[in-house]
Design a protein around this motif. Structure first.
Motif: not given
Length: 125
Positions: A88-100
């Motif tokens: 869950v935290p990794l997915k949130a981090l990836q989404e945050r990185r993907a959004s720029g």
């Protein structure tokens, strides 16, 4: 061929994978100790029949389905912790990185925006 192997080994992913294996092994030992210390005695208390509980002897053969239930509980606990503590935290981090990681624009109330337009219009005269 050797250079490709060196690149593969010294790329950061191998080190990350090694760290994950070590932490995963330590965590598996922790969950195993928990289930052996708390879950197995509880199953033995509820089910009776042998040191692991819920076992059955037929012609000298023991069927220890209490141990199987304990293994299922161990698996579910391990999977739940891995999911909630890592995925869950990794997915949130990836989404945050993907959004720029762009900050959300400040929402200006309509009346303030109108006053700013009036100010800018008066300045331009």
């Amino acid at each position: 061929m050797i250079q490709g192997f060196k690149d593969f080994v010294f790329r950061g992913n191998i080190v990350d994978l090694a760290i994950a294996v070590v932490i995963g092994t330590a965590f598996a030992a922790l969950v195993k100790a928990f289930t052996e210390s708390f879950v197995s005695p509880l199953i033995a208390l509820i089910g009776g029949g042998g040191p692991v509980g819920m076992s059955l002897e037929v012609d000298g053969q023991y069927f220890t389905f209490g141990a199987f239930i304990t293994a299922i509980i161990t698996f579910v606990l391990t999977a739940a912790v891995v999911y909630f503590a890592i995925m869950v935290p990794l997915k949130a981090l990836q989404e945050r990185r993907a959004s720029g990681e762009e900050p959300e624009p400040e929402v200006v109330p309509e009346d303030i925006a109108l006053l700013r337009e009036i100010r800018d219009a008066l300045k331009s005269r």
